[in-house]
Structures are given as C-alpha cells and as structure tokens.
Design a protein around this motif. Sequence first.
Motif: not given
Lengths: 406, 110
Positions: A110-126, A174-182
């Motif tokens: 959810t935190c690394c969802h591709p519909a969020l901006s990259v900055e938001a993904r990083v911040a939310l994950t941390l 899954l592969p595509r989404r895992v790649s986004g998380v990585l």
Amino acid sequence: MTDAQEALTRAHREEWARVVAVLAKRFGNLGTAEDAAAEAFAAAAEHWPAEGVPPNPGAWLTTTANRKAIDQIRREGKRDGKHQEAQRVYAAEPEPRGPIDDDRLRLVFTCCHPALSVEARVALTLRMVGGLAVPEIARAFLVQDTTMGARITRAKAKIAAARIPYRVPAAEDLPRRVSGVLAVLYLIFNEGYFASGPDTAPVREELTGEAIRLARLLRELLPDDGEVAGMLALMLLTDARRAARVSSAGELVPLPEQDRGLWNTALIAEGHALVRERLASGEAPGRYQLLAAINAVHTDGDASDWTQVVALYDQLLRLDASPITRLNRAIAVGERDGAEAGLALVDALEPDLAGYHAFHAARAALLQRLGWATGACEAYDEAIRLAENTAEIAFLTRRREQARPD
Amino acid sequence: MQYLVNVIDSRADSGTAEEAAAIDEFNDKLREGGHWVFAAGLAHPSASTVIDGRGDEPVLTDGPFVETKEFAAGFWIIEATDLDVALALMAEGSKACNRRLEVRPVHTEA
C-alpha cells in the motif's frame, strides 16, 4: 540504557510495522493505525520503566494500540460521524487473498502503490513500515518538518479517498509490484550511500541502515523472490565497503584503491551467501541480482576480476540498456582491455550523459591514464561542477590537481 | 465505490471510427462486469458557458472555467471495489479510446 528503554527500542524496531499493519487492517485506515501505534509506544515509554516490561511486548503494544484506536474513533464519532465513516473504506470489502498473506506485506504494497508519487512512497514507507518519526524523515530528505508532514498526510488522504487497497497484489501483478517496492528501498539506500548536498555527510547511515532493515523485512516476507534476495545482497555488499569508501580526509576512495581490511567481512559473507543461493536456484537473474553478482565479484579475493564484471554487465544490458548501465560497463571494459577501449565506449555516451557527473569523472580518469592532461583537467572540471556528494567533489578536486600539466 | 474517468485530449473531435468501435466493445465489457455507470463524449470546451447564479441575475461567461491545452473530451463513471480494479479496467479503456485517462474517485457518502 535501562532494560525498559532497551526493550522499548527493540520493540520499536521489531514491532512497529506489525502494530501499524494489524491496526490498518482492523480499522481500515492508515491514519488511525499510525496514530494509535504512536500512542501505544508513548504509553509503553510511560508504563514499562515503572511497571516492568510485559512478557510479550508485541502483544501488549497491539492490544494497547487497539484500545487507543477505539478511543479515537469514539471521540471522532461524536465529533463527526460522517467523516469518520467516509474514512473507513477498504476494510469493509471482502479481501481476496494474495499469494502471500502477511499484514506487514499489505502495508508495504500500500505504501509503495504506483498511484502515489515516488516522494510519497518513500516517505510513507519510512513512516509506516520503518517507524521513523516525521522530523527524522524530513531531515533525511532535507525538507521542512511541515513539508514532510503534509506530504505524508496527503498520501494517506489519497489512499483513503481513492481507495487504494490494503492487500498483497494478485500473483500475476506481483513481480511488477515487488519491483516497485524494491525501487523505493533502493532509492532510500542510495540517498544514504550517495548523499547529495553541500552540507550533507557523504554517507548517511541512518538511511542506508533503514533501507537494509526494510530489505531484510521484505526478504523475510518474500523469501522465494529472487530480486528481493538480490536487492538485499546488493545493499549488503555495497554497505560492507562503507568504512573504506571515504578517507580520513573526507575524500571518496575508488574501489581498486580501497583498504580491503576495512571492509565488513560479516556483511560480505552474508551478501555472497545470498548471491550463491540465487545462482543455485537456476532461475534467470533479474536486474538487482546481476548488480549484486557484480558487487560479489568486486568483494571476492584481492582484486576485482574485470572479465567477470564485464560479462555480468553484458548480461545486465540485455535487461536494462540504460546509458548509466552502459557507462558502468564501459568503465569495466577500460579496466579489462585498457583505457583506450574504455574511452571509446564512454565517449559514445555523451549525447545521453553530458549532464551526469559520473560520465565526466569516468572520462577524466581514462584521459588521465592515457596521459592527455588537458582533456583530463577539463573533464574533471565538468565532473566537479555537476557532482553533489562532498566526498566525491574532494576526490575529483585532488585528481584534477594531479592531472594538471606541469 | 465510483470513479470518474476523464478522457484527456488536446484536439477537438479527434476521435476516429476505429476508436469509437473499440470504445463500444470496451463499454460492453464494463456492462458485463457490472462496472458500467455512465459514459459520454463531450463537445469542445469552447462550446462551454460558465454561469454564476449566486447573485440577483445569473452572469454568463463564454468559454470554459479554465483555459488549458488539454481538456476532458469525454468521461466514464465506473463502479469498482478499489483503485486497483479501476486502474486495471481503465488501462484497457485507455487502449480502446487511444487517449490518456484521469481516474478520479467520486466522494463516498456514508
């Protein structure tokens, strides 16, 4: 540190993501989960020193957070029932189960969802997975606390309003989404390892350390994913060289000149074991596995085996023909076949990389080896102008002085 | 959960017969899956009229409320359980109409 403080620090490191994840599922709202988890840890800081550490700190924290969340919902329910109901989105839906089911994994996706901006993904994950406080994240990305707070709030609001689901993606996605998380984890790591900015330390361990911790968590959750193993190995093998990478004078030390005695042998052993595990799987390696393999070659024996490195870059080019991969391959060719061969390949990349400091730094080093002093100095000038890492600028400046024709 | 999907375009009446056929086919699929709520094409924004009826007399202004290079040439309203479902559907919708799409959640009322 007292026992209670130590227990609290450990619980924060080990249990934060789980508490947030369990609550997010139960209450269907990330904001509620985050607030309640924070309140539960605050309660632990108050109670544990006086009353002793509970036998199962994780369960204590989850129960406490659960109670705090219910309190909060009651309070808000009195104030604004409609708003609160509108915020309760995704929990109401029946959740199709993904291939792996762990609340923390849902949280990561959810935190690394591709519909969020990259900055938001990083911040939310941390914040949500890593448990870092907003001011810590703000400091890490050199922005104001209020800016980072607003970024996280906006992201949480979008997750609720657009109903970004709280679940592990279906097997085919899954592969595509895992790649986004990585990609998010690698960004955090690189921001630590290649820190930019004139007033920034050259390596920021709080970020590299956090990225490794998150990669370990992901590896625990997805033990069969080759790219996750590759990412963890890549980070370990890179981070293992940290102590040798910047000299006491604050200059970057290039890999062939590093004091191998300063490398962290435990991290190297762990990284090598992961790379061997992937080789033994017989599966075709992905991008991160190949990068890990390249770093395994660099950290094996007394010197890098450049023939192997070039061969691995050739393999990587088939997956990722980006100019930066081609530049790194060209540098490796320069080591294997000599500076002239390397320079020809580097020069061919100018149209793509003229604005990239590492391109000019690579050219400068090759020109210097060939004894072309004027060209080398000009290339160093350009690299220094574009570089942002303080240790790298110091290194390039000294090299330029050495290259200067007498 | 409903989503408004705007079709992003920059040229008036630029749709082709092939695109129209692909959209029809896609709409049938939306209906079969229970995702269809509504869809329509829109005239160029230059045909818009802005009306402000808050005063004593309504005030009319020619043209769209905001001038942009890109505008909505049409829209869908779809029903989907969550954003992943909506995005997976509209990735196909984007192919069908051969345009980029904006997927925007409709406010949920409790």
